[in-house]
Design a protein around this motif. Structure first.
Motif, mmCIF file in Angstrom:
data_model
loop_
_atom_site.group_PDB
_atom_site.id
_atom_site.type_symbol
_atom_site.label_atom_id
_atom_site.label_comp_id
_atom_site.label_asym_id
_atom_site.label_seq_id
_atom_site.Cartn_x
_atom_site.Cartn_y
_atom_site.Cartn_z
ATOM 1 N N TRP A 113 0.863 -1.185 0.000
ATOM 2 C CA TRP A 113 0.000 0.000 0.000
ATOM 3 C C TRP A 113 0.898 1.234 0.000
ATOM 4 C CZ3 TRP A 113 -5.173 -0.008 -0.578
ATOM 5 C CH2 TRP A 113 -5.849 -1.219 -0.392
ATOM 6 N N TYR A 114 0.560 2.167 -0.877
ATOM 7 C CA TYR A 114 1.206 3.466 -0.936
ATOM 8 C C TYR A 114 0.138 4.518 -0.624
ATOM 9 C CZ TYR A 114 5.242 1.462 -3.412
ATOM 10 O OH TYR A 114 6.356 0.748 -3.752
ATOM 11 N N ARG A 115 0.592 5.710 -0.320
ATOM 12 C CA ARG A 115 -0.352 6.813 -0.138
ATOM 13 C C ARG A 115 0.246 8.100 -0.687
ATOM 14 N NH1 ARG A 115 -0.279 7.371 6.498
ATOM 15 N NH2 ARG A 115 1.826 8.266 6.683
ATOM 16 N N GLN A 116 -0.654 8.976 -1.070
ATOM 17 C CA GLN A 116 -0.235 10.273 -1.577
ATOM 18 C C GLN A 116 -1.164 11.343 -1.034
ATOM 19 O OE1 GLN A 116 0.119 10.545 -5.858
ATOM 20 N NE2 GLN A 116 1.533 12.266 -5.691
ATOM 21 N N ALA A 117 -0.584 12.241 -0.264
ATOM 22 C CA ALA A 117 -1.329 13.365 0.277
ATOM 23 C C ALA A 117 -1.198 14.542 -0.686
ATOM 24 C CB ALA A 117 -0.793 13.728 1.654
ATOM 25 N N PRO A 118 -2.125 15.501 -0.624
ATOM 26 C CA PRO A 118 -2.053 16.653 -1.533
ATOM 27 C C PRO A 118 -0.724 17.385 -1.405
ATOM 28 C CG PRO A 118 -4.173 16.579 -0.450
ATOM 29 C CD PRO A 118 -3.336 15.520 0.197
ATOM 30 N N GLY A 119 -0.090 17.621 -2.534
ATOM 31 C CA GLY A 119 1.168 18.352 -2.551
ATOM 32 C C GLY A 119 2.379 17.545 -2.139
ATOM 33 N N LYS A 120 2.184 16.266 -1.898
ATOM 34 C CA LYS A 120 3.311 15.421 -1.484
ATOM 35 C C LYS A 120 3.519 14.277 -2.474
ATOM 36 C CE LYS A 120 3.002 16.328 3.475
ATOM 37 N NZ LYS A 120 2.946 15.711 4.830
ATOM 38 N N GLU A 121 4.704 13.688 -2.400
ATOM 39 C CA GLU A 121 5.002 12.552 -3.264
ATOM 40 C C GLU A 121 4.349 11.279 -2.705
ATOM 41 O OE1 GLU A 121 9.363 13.988 -5.002
ATOM 42 O OE2 GLU A 121 9.176 12.151 -3.824
ATOM 43 N N ARG A 122 4.131 10.335 -3.605
ATOM 44 C CA ARG A 122 3.598 9.044 -3.173
ATOM 45 C C ARG A 122 4.651 8.334 -2.330
ATOM 46 N NH1 ARG A 122 0.502 5.357 -7.529
ATOM 47 N NH2 ARG A 122 -0.498 7.406 -7.754
ATOM 48 N N GLU A 123 4.217 7.743 -1.223
ATOM 49 C CA GLU A 123 5.149 7.067 -0.337
ATOM 50 C C GLU A 123 4.647 5.659 -0.011
ATOM 51 O OE1 GLU A 123 5.479 8.882 3.530
ATOM 52 O OE2 GLU A 123 3.318 8.901 3.864
ATOM 53 N N LEU A 124 5.612 4.777 0.247
ATOM 54 C CA LEU A 124 5.279 3.415 0.643
ATOM 55 C C LEU A 124 4.803 3.417 2.087
ATOM 56 C CD1 LEU A 124 5.336 0.321 0.122
ATOM 57 C CD2 LEU A 124 7.679 0.362 0.997
ATOM 58 N N TYR A 160 7.216 -1.748 6.969
ATOM 59 C CA TYR A 160 6.357 -0.607 7.232
ATOM 60 C C TYR A 160 7.143 0.690 7.221
ATOM 61 C CZ TYR A 160 3.028 -4.084 8.966
ATOM 62 O OH TYR A 160 2.184 -5.150 9.077
ATOM 63 N N ALA A 161 6.464 1.757 6.841
ATOM 64 C CA ALA A 161 7.034 3.084 7.024
ATOM 65 C C ALA A 161 7.100 3.365 8.520
ATOM 66 C CB ALA A 161 6.157 4.130 6.336
ATOM 67 N N ASP A 162 8.116 4.089 8.938
ATOM 68 C CA ASP A 162 8.281 4.382 10.362
ATOM 69 C C ASP A 162 7.041 5.086 10.940
ATOM 70 O OD1 ASP A 162 11.853 5.142 10.202
ATOM 71 O OD2 ASP A 162 10.782 3.247 10.393
ATOM 72 N N SER A 163 6.398 5.893 10.132
ATOM 73 C CA SER A 163 5.275 6.695 10.615
ATOM 74 C C SER A 163 4.037 5.857 10.952
ATOM 75 C CB SER A 163 4.905 7.755 9.579
ATOM 76 O OG SER A 163 4.557 7.151 8.346
ATOM 77 N N GLU A 180 -2.697 13.307 9.903
ATOM 78 C CA GLU A 180 -1.609 13.232 8.919
ATOM 79 C C GLU A 180 -1.635 11.948 8.090
ATOM 80 O OE1 GLU A 180 -1.296 13.808 12.188
ATOM 81 O OE2 GLU A 180 0.461 12.778 13.046
ATOM 82 N N ASP A 181 -2.519 11.015 8.436
ATOM 83 C CA ASP A 181 -2.701 9.815 7.608
ATOM 84 C C ASP A 181 -3.648 10.075 6.434
ATOM 85 O OD1 ASP A 181 -2.785 7.946 10.652
ATOM 86 O OD2 ASP A 181 -1.113 8.064 9.232
ATOM 87 N N VAL A 218 -8.757 8.223 2.075
ATOM 88 C CA VAL A 218 -8.862 8.098 3.532
ATOM 89 C C VAL A 218 -8.731 9.500 4.108
ATOM 90 C CG1 VAL A 218 -7.769 7.232 5.627
ATOM 91 C CG2 VAL A 218 -7.986 5.745 3.618
ATOM 92 N N THR A 219 -9.727 9.921 4.854
ATOM 93 C CA THR A 219 -9.721 11.232 5.475
ATOM 94 C C THR A 219 -9.907 11.071 6.976
ATOM 95 O OG1 THR A 219 -10.677 12.234 3.485
ATOM 96 C CG2 THR A 219 -10.786 13.508 5.535
ATOM 97 N N VAL A 220 -8.950 11.613 7.721
ATOM 98 C CA VAL A 220 -9.009 11.540 9.183
ATOM 99 C C VAL A 220 -9.250 12.955 9.695
ATOM 100 C CG1 VAL A 220 -7.864 10.794 11.290
ATOM 101 C CG2 VAL A 220 -7.375 9.633 9.114
#
Length: 120
Positions: A36-47, A59-62, A88-89, A116-118
Motif C-alpha cells: 500500500w502506498y499513499r499520496q497526500a495533496p502536494g506530497k510525493e507518493r510514499e510506501l 512498514y514506514a516508520d510513521s 496526517e494519515d 482516507v480522510t481523518v
C-alpha cells in the motif's frame, strides 16, 4: 490481464480505524508482493507497508505499531488494517501488486486509489 479493486476508504475521526482491501482478479496465478502506498495533496507518493509471498512485512516508520498489512493467497487479496488514525494519515491510498500471471509473466499493477480522510 489483472485488475485490482480497492475498498474500505472513508472518513474517520482521529483515533479511529479503517480496513482497506485490495482484491486482484483476472489472469493471476500468484501475488508475489503486495503493498500500500499513499499520496497526500502536494506530497510525493510514499510506501506505507508491504508484504512478500512469504508473509515478510515492512512498514514506514510513521505507521509502525498502528497499521498491519496482511494477505490472503486464496482470495488474492491484500489488506491494510489502520488503527489509531491521525489527521496526517489523510491521503489517497493505492494498492500495488507484483504478480505472476497464468502465462508466467511477472508484472506490476496498481489500484485506482481510495480516499482516507481523518478529521474531527
Amino acid at each position: 490481464q489483472v485488475q485490482l479493486v480497492e475498498s474500505g476508504g472513508g472518513l474517520v475521526q482521529p483515533g479511529g480505524s479503517l480496513r482497506l482491501s485490495c482484491a486482484a482478479s483476472g489472469s493471476i496465478f500468484r501475488i508475489n508482493y503486495g503493498a500500500w502506498y499513499r499520496q497526500a495533496p502536494g506530497k510525493e507518493r510514499e510506501l506505507v507497508a508491504g508484504i512478500a509471498s512469504g508473509f515478510r512485512t515492512n512498514y514506514a516508520d510513521s505507521v509502525k505499531g498502528r497499521f498491519t498489512i496482511s494477505g490472503d493467497n486464496v482470495k488474492n487479496t491484500v489488506y491494510l488494517q489502520m488503527n489509531s488514525l491521525r489527521p496526517e494519515d489523510t491521503a489517497v491510498y493505492y494498492c500495488n501488486v507484483k504478480a505472476t500471471t497464468t502465462d508466467w509473466r511477472v508484472s506490476d499493477y496498481w489500484g485506482q486509489g481510495t480516499q482516507v480522510t481523518v478529521s474531527s
